[in-house]
Design an enzyme around this catalytic site. Structure first.
Site: not given
Length: 199
Positions: A29-30, A32, A34, A101
C-alpha cells in the site's frame, strides 16, 4: 548506476499484437500501483487498446463486499480479480489490475486463470515500508505501527515479493511518469502494444 527495472522474456511473446492481456501491478500500500496504472492506461488507449481497470479497492466495493482481510478473504478477493481479468483478456481487452495481492501462491492462481486466454505481465511496484509510510496521507501505517489496526500488509502481515515478475519498478528511484514510460516500452518489447503512436 543500476537500472531498477528488470524483465525476463515473456512466455507469450509471440502472442498476436492487439490481443488481450493483463498487466498486474502488485506491491505494498502506497508503493504507487494505482498512480502508475492510471498513467499507463491512457497510453495504451492511444495505441488503440480497450483498457479495463481493476483497482483492488474498487473491486472490493463492488465484487468482494463483505470480505475482510484474513488470508482466506484476501485470497478469495484476488482470485475474483484474476477471474474477471481472465474474462476481459479473453474478450481482447488490455486489463490493468492494481492490487496489493500479497501472496505469491494467489498471484500464481490469477496468472493461471489469465494465461488460458492471453499474456499475464506481472509488475512488482517496489518501495520500502518506511517510504510507503512516509507517503501515506491516511495515516494507516502509523496506526499499524502503533498497534491500532492489525493485519496490515508489510507491518504485521506478510508481503511476499514476486520471485520472477516480468518487471520490477522501484518507485524510490523512478517518478510515476518515468515508471509508466518504462512499462509501456517493455510491453512494446513483448509485442503486446505498438512501439509508438503513428503521427
Amino acid at each position: 548506476m543500476t537500472e531498477h527495472i528488470y524483465a525476463h522474456e515473456h512466455p507469450e511473446s509471440d502472442h498476436v499484437r492487439g490481443g488481450g492481456f493483463t498487466l498486474w501491478f502488485t506491491g505494498l500500500s502506497g508503493s504507487g500501483k494505482t498512480t502508475i496504472a492510471h498513467l499507463v492506461g491512457p497510453e495504451l488507449e492511444r495505441r488503440g487498446h480497450i483498457v479495463e481497470y481493476l483497482d483492488g479497492d474498487t473491486v472490493r466495493t463492488h465484487l468482494s463486499k463483505g470480505l475482510g482481510f484474513s488470508k482466506e478473504d484476501r485470497d478469495t478477493h484476488i482470485e475474483r480479480v484474476g477471474w474477471v481479468a481472465s474474462r476481459l483478456t479473453r474478450q481482447g481487452a488490455a486489463v490493468i489490475a492494481a492490487a496489493i495481492s500479497p501472496y505469491e501462491e494467489t498471484r500464481r492462481t490469477a496468472r493461471e486463470l489469465v494465461e488460458q486466454f492471453g499474456p499475464f505481465v506481472e509488475v512488482y511496484v517496489a518501495a520500502s515500508v518506511d517510504e510507503c509510510a512516509r507517503r501515506d496521507v491516511k495515516g494507516l501505517y502509523a496506526k499499524a505501527f502503533a498497534g491500532e489496526i492489525t493485519g496490515f500488509t508489510g507491518v504485521d502481515d506478510p508481503y511476499e515479493a514476486p520471485t520472477n515478475p516480468e518487471l520490477v519498478i522501484d518507485t524510490e528511484e523512478h517518478q510515476p511518469e518515468e515508471s509508466a514510460r518504462l512499462i509501456v516500452a517493455k510491453l512494446a518489447e513483448f509485442g503486446l502494444v505498438k512501439d509508438e503512436v503513428a503521427a
